[in-house]
Scaffold this motif. Structure first.
Motif, mmCIF file in Angstrom:
data_model
loop_
_atom_site.group_PDB
_atom_site.id
_atom_site.type_symbol
_atom_site.label_atom_id
_atom_site.label_comp_id
_atom_site.label_asym_id
_atom_site.label_seq_id
_atom_site.Cartn_x
_atom_site.Cartn_y
_atom_site.Cartn_z
ATOM 1 N N PHE A 198 -58.734 44.452 -44.932
ATOM 2 C CA PHE A 198 -57.500 44.923 -45.715
ATOM 3 C C PHE A 198 -56.400 44.433 -45.250
ATOM 4 N N ASN A 199 -56.025 45.091 -43.966
ATOM 5 C CA ASN A 199 -54.758 44.514 -43.226
ATOM 6 C C ASN A 199 -54.432 43.207 -43.005
ATOM 7 N N VAL A 200 -55.404 42.680 -42.445
ATOM 8 C CA VAL A 200 -55.427 41.299 -41.968
ATOM 9 C C VAL A 200 -55.208 40.146 -43.202
ATOM 10 N N CYS A 201 -55.984 40.565 -44.257
ATOM 11 C CA CYS A 201 -56.075 39.861 -45.233
ATOM 12 C C CYS A 201 -55.022 40.121 -46.366
ATOM 13 N N ILE A 202 -54.495 41.330 -46.497
ATOM 14 C CA ILE A 202 -53.511 41.861 -47.442
ATOM 15 C C ILE A 202 -52.007 42.227 -47.012
ATOM 16 N N LEU A 203 -52.168 43.274 -46.416
ATOM 17 C CA LEU A 203 -50.908 43.874 -45.981
ATOM 18 C C LEU A 203 -49.908 43.197 -44.815
ATOM 19 N N LEU A 204 -50.513 42.588 -43.928
ATOM 20 C CA LEU A 204 -50.064 42.095 -42.898
ATOM 21 C C LEU A 204 -49.301 40.678 -43.303
ATOM 22 N N PRO A 205 -50.076 39.859 -44.132
ATOM 23 C CA PRO A 205 -49.681 38.691 -44.681
ATOM 24 C C PRO A 205 -48.430 38.841 -45.621
ATOM 25 N N LEU A 206 -48.620 39.843 -46.362
ATOM 26 C CA LEU A 206 -47.387 40.175 -47.195
ATOM 27 C C LEU A 206 -46.153 40.485 -46.488
ATOM 28 N N GLY A 207 -46.357 41.195 -45.357
ATOM 29 C CA GLY A 207 -45.109 41.397 -44.509
ATOM 30 C C GLY A 207 -44.488 40.040 -43.640
ATOM 31 N N ASN A 208 -45.644 39.142 -43.374
ATOM 32 C CA ASN A 208 -45.223 37.879 -42.553
ATOM 33 C C ASN A 208 -44.426 37.020 -43.559
ATOM 34 N N CYS A 209 -44.993 36.888 -44.639
ATOM 35 C CA CYS A 209 -44.415 36.025 -45.599
ATOM 36 C C CYS A 209 -43.072 36.214 -45.920
ATOM 37 N N LEU A 210 -42.572 37.320 -45.769
ATOM 38 C CA LEU A 210 -41.126 37.861 -45.968
ATOM 39 C C LEU A 210 -40.427 38.125 -44.816
ATOM 40 N N GLY A 211 -40.738 37.286 -43.613
ATOM 41 C CA GLY A 211 -40.414 37.448 -42.400
ATOM 42 C C GLY A 211 -39.864 36.175 -41.713
ATOM 43 N N ILE A 212 -40.358 35.232 -41.305
ATOM 44 C CA ILE A 212 -39.806 34.014 -40.830
ATOM 45 C C ILE A 212 -39.281 33.183 -41.842
ATOM 46 N N PRO A 213 -39.688 32.638 -42.618
ATOM 47 C CA PRO A 213 -39.260 31.998 -43.779
ATOM 48 C C PRO A 213 -37.962 32.414 -44.401
ATOM 49 N N VAL A 214 -37.671 33.660 -44.534
ATOM 50 C CA VAL A 214 -36.347 34.408 -44.859
ATOM 51 C C VAL A 214 -35.553 34.259 -43.766
ATOM 52 N N LEU A 215 -35.873 34.294 -42.752
ATOM 53 C CA LEU A 215 -34.711 34.223 -41.230
ATOM 54 C C LEU A 215 -34.356 32.834 -41.597
ATOM 55 N N THR A 216 -35.187 31.909 -41.838
ATOM 56 C CA THR A 216 -34.739 30.654 -41.655
ATOM 57 C C THR A 216 -33.667 30.197 -42.771
ATOM 58 N N THR A 217 -33.839 30.914 -43.983
ATOM 59 C CA THR A 217 -32.912 30.733 -44.997
ATOM 60 C C THR A 217 -31.648 31.560 -44.664
ATOM 61 N N GLY A 218 -31.722 32.526 -43.891
ATOM 62 C CA GLY A 218 -30.519 33.223 -43.579
ATOM 63 C C GLY A 218 -29.745 32.511 -42.526
ATOM 64 N N ILE A 219 -30.441 31.708 -41.790
ATOM 65 C CA ILE A 219 -29.698 30.924 -40.694
ATOM 66 C C ILE A 219 -28.899 29.946 -41.350
ATOM 67 N N ARG A 220 -29.250 29.631 -42.453
ATOM 68 C CA ARG A 220 -28.435 28.377 -43.131
ATOM 69 C C ARG A 220 -27.464 29.171 -43.956
ATOM 70 N N ARG A 221 -27.454 30.325 -44.480
ATOM 71 C CA ARG A 221 -26.473 30.988 -45.292
ATOM 72 C C ARG A 221 -25.405 31.448 -44.162
ATOM 73 N N TYR A 222 -25.601 31.808 -42.962
ATOM 74 C CA TYR A 222 -24.651 32.352 -42.028
ATOM 75 C C TYR A 222 -24.198 31.074 -41.020
ATOM 76 N N THR A 223 -24.487 29.894 -41.166
ATOM 77 C CA THR A 223 -23.728 28.793 -40.573
ATOM 78 C C THR A 223 -23.148 27.953 -41.533
ATOM 79 N N ASN A 224 -22.229 26.859 -40.912
ATOM 80 C CA ASN A 224 -21.868 25.788 -41.542
ATOM 81 C C ASN A 224 -22.248 24.453 -40.992
ATOM 82 N N GLU A 225 -21.799 23.574 -41.968
ATOM 83 C CA GLU A 225 -22.436 22.206 -41.417
ATOM 84 C C GLU A 225 -22.244 21.705 -40.205
ATOM 85 N N THR A 226 -21.138 21.939 -39.495
ATOM 86 C CA THR A 226 -20.689 21.635 -38.228
ATOM 87 C C THR A 226 -21.675 22.177 -36.922
#
Length: 508
Positions: free
Chosen positions: A128-156
Motif C-alpha cells: 500500500f505504501n510503496v504503490c500508493i502513499l509514497l509515490p503520491l508524496g514523491n510526485c509532489l517533491g522533486i518536480p515541484v522543487l524544479t519549478t520552484g528554482i525557475r520561479r526563484y531565479t532570473n534568466e542570468t
C-alpha cells in the motif's frame, strides 16, 4: 611556457577563467529570495531520503520480506511507475495550488509513508505504501522543487542555479552511500534474524519486527523527511522579476531580497485552469512534441541510473560478498557530480542544452561496457566514474531544456510529462533487473554477470545512436520554442501582485 607539447600558461589561464565563472555564478545568486535557499535545503533532505531508500530497496524487500529478485525488481519498478501515474495528475494540481502548498502536501505524505514502511511487517501494508502513499508524496517533491528554482531565479543566473540544484541532490547522494555502508556493514541488527535470513538479513517472515540495518537506514530518511516538512511551512508563493525598478513608486510596491535593486520579488498566484485545458494548451505547441521525442529517446540512457539502484547493489553483494562497500562505490557518482557539474555548467553556459544532452549521453552509455569486459571491483569503479562524467555533461541540462520550453505557470505539467517516460519505464526495467539477476547473477550457483551487463549496455547505447539519427529533426527551432507566458503586474494584476500587498490575506 611549453611543457610536453602543451602551453602550461594557457592551461593556467583557462583554469583561472573557469574558476572565475564559477565564482561569478555564485555571486549572481546574491540577493536571491530565501525561498531559493530553502528549495536547495529541501532538495538535499528529500534526495537523502530517496537515495538512501533506493540503494537498499530491492535488498530490503528480499531480506526483510522474502521477495524474490523478480518480485523485488518489479516492485521497485512499480514504485516509479506510480510516481508517474500520480504525477500526471499532480502536474495539474501543482499548476493550480502553486509550489508552496504542493510541497507541504507532498512532504507530509512522504513522511507518513516512510513511517509506515519503517514500522510494518505486513506485505499488504508495505505494498500500500510503496504503490500508493509514497509515490503520491514523491510526485509532489522533486518536480515541484524544479519549478520552484525557475520561479526563484532570473534568466542570468538560472543555468547556474539548476547546476547547483543538481549538485545539492548529489551531495545528499554522496552522504547516503557511506550511511548505507555504515548501517549494513557495521550495524548488523538482530543477529538471530541475520543468521536465519538470506544475503545477511532476516528471513522475511511477517509478524517479527526487528530494527534491522535496512530499517535503520529508513529511519534516517524519516528524520530528514520530518525536517523537510517543517521547512515547507515557511515557504511563500513568490516569483522573481528580472526587471529592475524604474521608479521609487515601483520600488515601494515590491519586496527586494537583501536590498538588491536587481531582484524584485512578487507574489505568484497560480493561473488556474482545468486539466483538459492545460493539456490542450500544452499539446498545441510544436516544441512540446519535439521535447517529448527527446524524453523518449533519452529513456534508455536514463535507465542506467535505475540499474545503479536496482541491479548494481545485488550484483556487488553476490559477486564480492556482504562486506563490499556498495554504498561507497555508489557514492563515487555524486562525489564527481559535485565537483564536475559547477565546472561544466560554468564553462558551457552558452552552449545549447540539447547539444550537451547529445554528447553527454554517449559518454554515459559507454560506461556500462567496463562491466562487460571485467568482473572486478575496479571495473565497477570505472563504470560509476565514466557514468558520472557523462551525467555531469548532460543530465543537469535536461532540467534546463525542460524549463526552457515550458510556459510560465505550466511548469508543473511540463515536468510531469517529461518525467512520465522515465518513471513509467521503471516498471519494465525493474522487472528486467530482477529477471537478469535471477538468470545471470543468482544468489547461488554459476553466474554470467558479463552477459547481463552486455544486455543492459546494448539497451543504454541505443539512446545516443537514435538521437544522432534524428538530430536534424530534434535540433530544429520552432517559432514557438521558448516563448514563455510572462505574467506581469502591469499586464495581469489579478495573477501577479506584490507580495507585501497580499501578505495580510495569506493564511497562517
Amino acid at each position: 611556457m611549453i611543457y610536453g607539447g602543451k602551453n602550461v600558461g594557457s592551461t593556467g589561464d583557462g583554469l583561472r577563467s573557469l574558476l572565475s565563472k564559477v565564482t561569478s555564478g555564485f555571486m549572481s545568486l546574491r540577493g536571491s529570495p530565501s525561498e531559493l535557499w530553502k528549495a536547495y535545503l529541501l532538495k538535499f533532505l528529500d534526495s537523502y531520503s530517496y537515495f538512501s531508500f533506493s540503494i537498499i530497496f530491492t535488498l530490503f524487500l528480499s531480506a526483510d520480506f522474502g521477495f524474490s529478485d523478480v518480485e523485488a525488481g518489479t516492485l521497485y519498478g512499480a514504485w516509479g511507475a506510480f510516481i508517474t501515474i500520480y504525477g500526471l495528475v499532480a502536474g495539474f494540481i501543482v499548476d493550480n495550488l502553486g509550489v508552496a502548498r504542493s510541497l507541504q502536501i507532498g512532504f507530509l505524505l512522504s513522511l507518513l509513508s516512510r513511517i509506515f514502511i519503517f514500522l510494518t511487517t505486513s506485505r499488504a501494508a508495505l505494498l500500500f505504501n510503496v504503490c500508493i502513499l509514497l509515490p503520491l508524496g514523491n510526485c509532489l517533491g522533486i518536480p515541484v522543487l524544479t519549478t520552484g528554482i525557475r520561479r526563484y531565479t532570473n534568466e542570468t543566473n538560472r543555468g547556474f542555479s539548476f547546476g547547483l540544484f543538481y549538485c545539492v541532490m548529489n551531495l545528499s547522494a554522496l552522504i547516503s552511500g557511506p550511511a548505507v555502508d555504515m548501517l549494513t556493514i557495521w550495524y548488523r541488527g538482530s543477529d538471530a534474524l541475520r543468521e536465519a535470513g538470506g544475503e545477511g538479513h532476516d528471513s522475511g517472515r511477517e509478524g517479527s519486527w526487528s530494527l534491522t540495518s535496512y530499517r535503520a537506514i529508513i529511519l534516517t530518511g524519516i528524520i530528514a523527511n520530518f525536517i523537510a516538512c517543517m521547512v515547507t511551512f515557511t515557504m511563500r508563493e513568490i516569483k522573481v522579476n528580472t526587471a529592475a525598478a524604474n521608479s521609487d513608486d515601483e520600488r515601494d510596491g515590491h519586496e527586494y531580497s537583501n536590498g538588491s535593486p536587481s531582484v524584485r520579488v512578487s507574489t505568484f498566484v497560480p493561473a488556474k485552469a482545468s486539466l483538459w485545458k492545460i493539456l490542450r494548451e500544452t499539446a498545441s505547441t510544436k516544441s512540446f512534441w519535439r521535447f517529448l521525442v527527446v524524453c523518449l529517446i533519452t529513456l534508455n540512457v536514463r535507465m542506467i541510473f535505475r540499474h545503479l539502484d536496482a541491479t548494481l547493489p545485488k550484483y556487488l553483494v553476490r559477486e564480492f560478498g556482504d562486506d563490499i562497500p556498495k554504498g561507497t562505490i555508489y557514492a563515487i557518482n555524486p562525489a564527481l557530480i559535485i565537483i564536475l557539474v559547477p565546472l561544466v555548467a560554468a564553462a558551457t553556459t552558452g552552449v545549447d542544452p540539447l547539444l550537451m544532452i547529445h554528447h553527454g549521453s554517449y559518454i554515459s552509455a559507454a560506461s556500462v561496457f567496463f562491466l562487460v569486459f571485467s568482473t572486478s571491483i575496479w571495473s565497477c569503479i570505472l563504470f560509476v566514474t565514466v557514468l558520472s562524467i557523462g551525467e555531469a555533461v548532460w543530465s543537469p541540462r535536461l532540467y534546463e531544456y525542460t524549463m526552457k520550453i515550458s510556459k510560465e505557470g505550466r511548469e508543473g505539467t511540463y515536468m510531469a510529462l517529461s518525467s512520465a517516460p522515465l518513471f513509467l519505464a521503471k516498471l519494465p526495467v525493474g522487472f528486467l533487473s530482477g529477471l537478469l539477476l535471477e538468470k545471470y547473477c543468482p544468489e547461488e550457483g554459476p553466474r554470467e554477470s558479463k552477459t547481463m551487463w552486455l544486455i543492459i549496455g546494448s539497451l543504454t547505447a541505443s539512446s545516443p545512436v537514435i538521437m544522432t539519427i534524428l538530430w536534424p529533426y530534434l535540433s530544429k527551432d520552432d517559432s514557438d520554442t521558448a516563448k514563455y507566458v510572462e505574467l506581469t503586474t502591469h499586464e495581469t494584476c489579478s495573477i501577479e501582485t506584490p507580495y507585501e500587498d497580499q501578505s495580510s490575506n495569506r493564511k497562517k
